[in-house]
Write an enzyme that holds these catalytic residues in place. Structure first.
Site, PDB file in Angstrom:
ATOM      1  N   ARG A 254       0.857  -1.184   0.000  1.00 42.73           N
ATOM      2  CA  ARG A 254       0.000   0.000   0.000  1.00 42.73           C
ATOM      3  C   ARG A 254       0.893   1.233   0.000  1.00 42.73           C
ATOM      4  NH1 ARG A 254      -1.096   2.388   4.774  1.00 42.73           N
ATOM      5  NH2 ARG A 254      -1.098   0.439   5.962  1.00 42.73           N
ATOM      6  N   HIS A 258      -3.392   4.090   5.263  1.00 41.10           N
ATOM      7  CA  HIS A 258      -4.431   3.058   5.392  1.00 41.10           C
ATOM      8  C   HIS A 258      -5.780   3.607   4.948  1.00 41.10           C
ATOM      9  CE1 HIS A 258      -6.699  -0.312   6.981  1.00 41.10           C
ATOM     10  NE2 HIS A 258      -7.424   0.525   7.691  1.00 41.10           N
ATOM     11  N   TYR A 268       4.966   4.251  11.323  1.00 41.39           N
ATOM     12  CA  TYR A 268       5.216   2.810  11.472  1.00 41.39           C
ATOM     13  C   TYR A 268       5.995   2.180  10.314  1.00 41.39           C
ATOM     14  CZ  TYR A 268       0.853   2.746   8.704  1.00 41.39           C
ATOM     15  OH  TYR A 268      -0.115   2.969   7.754  1.00 41.39           O
TER      16      TYR A 268
END
Length: 357
Positions: A254, A258, A268
């Site tokens: 991705r 998100h 992260y």
């Protein structure tokens, strides 16, 4: 005790857009190859514009798809319009390829009335927000096709995080036991929001989980459109022959957040990791190199496709913004064909409160 298993990922095109030694391209015409890439480009262009619309307040909930175009488009290209799609919230690309009008995606994102009133000629269920909640639905549909001896296949799309949910286990176990005409496509994009795959499972691959359910499983390079197409086509053919379901793990990434609801990937994952996937493994760059090697694509076609998508989006969002947003009372009316007494009472109480407000 050593538990690690060697896993070989299925790949046809390498990162330079070249056929891997020992592999061969699927039996696709030049027009079919171009159509797959054109749709991948449409989705990438759509994604960039949709993110801007979200930031402008013109779209609501939106989950970016950039990086996962090969998984979504090449897989659906291997199926028939008569097959049934069970998407999750990041799979608008699969839905539009399968026939869902763009404006329906905008209505859904904005939470407007009829946002997920699927057209009668589009065989799909509404996008599932509950993680893995639609996996048993696809299993059930696939079982129905099997019982009726129908030449249909159900395909469910979900992320790597969904494989940690009970519904994933229940759906695949059920589908395996009853030889459902189903494909379970895991888009392993490495993160379930901020949780990396290493904290999601100890399995060497997600694909090998198929062994426990007694079904076919394959790990495929999810950024290789030809490999995704071939793996999905073979899975569909097996299902139509009555040979049961398949779990496909598409290894992809991705590129964006998100969702547009405040996620910050920088908290992260590293810039180096993002750059590596974007520069070296981008599914569009890889497939375009392959098409160019066959003299099937040009800069002119690239720009024309982008312009067409942006124009279509501008027209669709303007149309949607002029539509009535709906009311609370209408939400109550649309839940059942015949409104139950309890909901009628709630509607009356709401209207009474609104009048006295």
């Amino acid at each position: 005790m050593e538990l690690k298993q060697e896993a070989e990922m299925f790949q046809i095109l390498n990162e330079n857009g070249e056929i891997v030694e020992g592999q061969r391209a699927p039996d696709l015409s030049d027009d079919e190859l171009k159509d797959i890439y054109r749709w991948m480009l449409r989705i990438r262009t759509f994604d960039g514009r949709a993110i801007k619309l979200n930031r402008q307040g013109r779209l609501g909930f939106y989950a970016p798809m950039a990086g996962q175009e090969a998984c979504q488009i090449a897989s659906m290209a291997a199926l028939k319009r008569s097959d049934w799609l069970f998407p999750s919230y990041r799979d608008l690309g699969t839905a539009m390829f399968h026939g869902l009008p763009m404006e329906m995606g905008f209505l859904y994102s904005r939470g407007m009335k009829n946002g997920m009133k699927i057209p009668d000629d589009v065989n799909m269920f509404p996008p599932q927000i509950i993680i893995a909640g639609h996996v048993p639905h696809a299993a059930g549909a696939g079982w129905a096709f099997r019982l009726r001896e129908e030449d249909h296949v159900a395909i469910a799309f979900f992320g790597d995080g969904a494989t940690s949910e009970g519904d994933f286990h229940e759906g695949l176990n059920f589908a395996g036991v009853y030889d459902a005409n189903a494909i379970f496509f895991c888009q392993n994009n490495q993160y379930a929001i901020s949780v990396p795959l290493s904290k999601q499972t100890r399995s060497e691959t997600i694909a090998q989980k198929a062994v426990a359910y007694g079904i076919h499983g394959i790990q495929v390079d999810g950024n290789d459109a030809l490999a995704v197409y071939q793996a999905t086509k073979e899975a569909a053919d097996r299902a139509r022959r009555g040979e049961g379901p398949t779990l496909i793990e598409g290894v992809t990434y991705r590129l964006g957040p998100h969702t547009m609801a405040g996620d910050d990937p920088g908290r992260y994952r590293t810039k180096e990791e993002e750059e590596n996937w974007a520069s070296k493994k981008d599914p569009l760059k890889r497939f375009r190199k392959y098409l160019e090697s066959k003299n099937l694509w040009s800069d002119e076609e690239e720009e024309k496709t982008k312009e067409e998508v942006l124009e279509e989006m501008n027209e669709a969002i303007k149309k949607v913004e002029k539509m009535p947003k709906g009311t609370v009372a209408e939400l109550i009316e649309d839940v059942y064909t015949e409104t139950p007494a309890l909901l009628k009472k709630q509607k009356e109480e709401y209207l009474s409160w609104k009048e006295g407000k």
